[in-house]
Design an enzyme around this catalytic site. Structure first.
Site, PDB file in Angstrom:
ATOM      1  N   ASP A   1       0.842  -1.201   0.000  1.00  0.00           N
ATOM      2  CA  ASP A   1       0.000   0.000   0.000  1.00  0.00           C
ATOM      3  C   ASP A   1       0.874   1.247   0.000  1.00  0.00           C
ATOM      4  O   ASP A   1       2.044   1.209   0.359  1.00  0.00           O
ATOM      5  CB  ASP A   1      -0.913   0.006   1.236  1.00  0.00           C
ATOM      6  CG  ASP A   1      -0.131  -0.048   2.543  1.00  0.00           C
ATOM      7  OD1 ASP A   1       0.840  -0.840   2.620  1.00  0.00           O
ATOM      8  OD2 ASP A   1      -0.491   0.664   3.496  1.00  0.00           O
ATOM      9  N   GLU A   2       0.273   2.354  -0.422  1.00  0.00           N
ATOM     10  CA  GLU A   2       0.877   3.685  -0.298  1.00  0.00           C
ATOM     11  C   GLU A   2       2.338   3.702  -0.745  1.00  0.00           C
ATOM     12  O   GLU A   2       3.233   4.086   0.010  1.00  0.00           O
ATOM     13  CB  GLU A   2       0.721   4.185   1.141  1.00  0.00           C
ATOM     14  CG  GLU A   2      -0.748   4.330   1.528  1.00  0.00           C
ATOM     15  CD  GLU A   2      -0.980   4.791   2.960  1.00  0.00           C
ATOM     16  OE1 GLU A   2      -0.112   4.535   3.830  1.00  0.00           O
ATOM     17  OE2 GLU A   2      -2.029   5.415   3.218  1.00  0.00           O
ATOM     18  N   VAL A   3       2.561   3.284  -1.993  1.00  0.00           N
ATOM     19  CA  VAL A   3       3.921   3.273  -2.548  1.00  0.00           C
ATOM     20  C   VAL A   3       4.220   4.681  -3.067  1.00  0.00           C
ATOM     21  O   VAL A   3       4.126   4.977  -4.262  1.00  0.00           O
ATOM     22  CB  VAL A   3       4.059   2.203  -3.654  1.00  0.00           C
ATOM     23  CG1 VAL A   3       5.514   2.090  -4.108  1.00  0.00           C
ATOM     24  CG2 VAL A   3       3.572   0.850  -3.136  1.00  0.00           C
TER      25      VAL A   3
END
Length: 480
Positions: free
Chosen positions: A151-153
């Site tokens: 997530d949230e790269v």
């Protein structure tokens, strides 16, 4: 309006160990409670609390010792004895702060200032995450499922190697993300063919049906769609899950929240807020087509937003919320029956931790209840206007202003009254802090108690201490 109860599938509770990792004895007590609340498994996010060894030993926490191999095995054995499956969560792309903060790993960042995102072009990056996964799988005998994060790269595509790659016709940031995750997922399947692979969905939400279908992830991963808000948009969420299903990823998960998602520095959760999140998720589950095979729900409880952020609500204050959320899923609503069941199960009079009270002397019903009570009381003191805004009260602003302090010319009588009030507040706070510290170190490491106090208490104590010292200096200039 009442919804159908949560459909079949597992109910996982998230153990976020990257902040305030509970002592093993407390983890056992929590597992005991979870099993009585209807939990089927644990989603365990170890981060730097896992006993990595060899070249990865530098990833272990330094603020407190990582769990030992024996402790990791003990936690699993106890969970399994209570009927709970353990699913480790190991980040493999974004949120790798605990890895990429270390100097030997700097070269593996996507861009230098972003310590969370792995450079997807370096083969040593994939080797790194596969070695992390190998060590985690090896210490989880009989493991069936693994969560690979993703997530949230942040800042993906901003590195120099990514810019060169993106300059080629047809290359997109979406493809860059998918190629790395597919590479990791394929490597996992080669090493452990029967492993179920779960991943966060947020980086795929904006992708088209065709992009997802051609991604290579179909048949490899089970997306877990997370939304922790009390006003979760049911139609949008259903639409997303149906999109993943149409693309060939029909085995899907939901992720809700029982704490740790209100604001980055909140220390006492609102049960109502999190119950509302679960009410919305029930509506989503009821609206899905039969083609969607919902595998279960992970009820997350973040201790930090990320590795480098402050502590938020800790486990002990979140238990009434967790029990309420689980009852909501079981009954399809959170009415009088659900509230009564939670109150009776935990031995409290209210499901809101700020007003929970107690109805029994049996501390085993609610492990950490005493610490939760102290946390609430101290939080209330710290946020009282008289204490938090002491420097803005009429007497300080009127008779001990910066100008008065600069000239050291004050009304000694009024200044000493101000000092007396500040001293009384300090004494009250310090007594409460010592009581809280004494309870907290029974459940968490000493470093957690120290961090919590520096974060929440020190900013309030410092102005009171400073004003007392300044008054003493001024009065000494005017009173023989």
């Amino acid at each position: 309006m009442k919804s159908p109860p949560w459909p079949k599938g597992r109910k996982l509770v998230h153990l976020d160990l990257k902040g305030a990792p509970p002592r093993l004895e407390y983890i056992h007590k929590l597992i005991e409670l979870f099993s009585t609340l209807g939990v089927d498994g644990l989603l365990v996010e170890y981060e730097d609390m896992f006993p990595y060894d060899g070249d990865l030993k530098l990833l272990q926490a330094t603020a407190q010792p990582a769990y030992s191999r024996e402790e990791v095995l003990s936690m699993q054995a106890f969970a399994n004895s209570k009927g709970l499956e353990v699913i480790p969560l190991v980040q493999t792309f974004g949120h790798l702060e605990f890895v990429l903060k270390h100097r030997p790993m700097w070269s593996l960042r996507e861009i230098a200032p972003c310590v969370s995102t792995l450079n997807p072009h370096r083969t040593e990056g994939v080797r790194l995450v596969m070695e992390m996964l190998r060590q985690v799988v090896e210490l989880h005998p009989g493991l069936n499922a693994l969560h690979i994060g993703a997530d949230e790269v942040y800042m993906l595509g901003e590195g120099e190697e990514s810019k060169l790659w993106l300059a080629s016709p047809g290359h997109t940031v979406e493809q860059l993300f998918l190629s790395h995750v597919t590479k990791v997922a394929q490597a996992i399947k080669e090493a452990w063919p029967d492993m179920t692979i779960i991943m966060w969905d947020d980086m795929m939400r904006g992708m088209s049906h065709d992009t997802l279908k051609a991604s290579g992830l179909v048949g490899l991963v089970q997306p877990m769609l997370w939304d922790y808000t009390p006003n979760l948009d049911v139609d949008t969420t259903v639409s997303l899950l149906e999109k993943y299903c149409r693309a060939g990823m029909s085995h899907l998960w939901a992720a809700s929240s029982f704490k740790g998602s209100t604001s980055v520095h909140t220390c006492v959760p609102s049960t109502q807020r999190h119950v509302e999140n679960h009410v919305q998720w029930l509506k989503v589950a009821a609206a899905l087509s039969a083609a969607v095979h919902l595998q279960g729900i992970a009820i997350t409880g973040w201790q930090r937003y990320d590795h480098l952020s402050v502590l938020c609500e800790l486990m002990h204050v979140g238990l009434p919320s967790l029990a309420a959320c689980l009852q909501t899923l079981s009954l399809g609503e959170f009415g009088a029956e659900a509230q009564s069941k939670v109150a009776e199960r935990l031995g409290i009079s209210s499901v809101e931790v700020e007003a929970m009270g107690r109805t029994t002397e049996d501390e085993s019903l609610f492990p950490g209840r005493r610490l939760a009570q102290l946390t609430v009381e101290l939080n209330s003191l710290l946020n009282s206007e008289d204490i938090r805004f002491f420097e803005n009260n009429m007497y300080v602003r009127g008779w001990f202003s910066p100008y008065h302090q600069q000239r050291k010319t004050v009304s000694p009588l009024i200044a000493m009254q101000i000092q007396s009030q500040a001293s009384a507040y300090l004494t009250t706070l310090q007594e409460k802090v010592e009581a809280l510290r004494g309870e907290m170190v029974l459940l968490y490491p000493e470093s957690t108690a120290q961090e919590w106090i520096v974060e929440h208490v020190s900013p309030v104590l410092a102005p009171l201490q400073r004003i007392m010292e300044d008054i003493t200096a001024c009065v000494n200039e005017m009173v023989p």
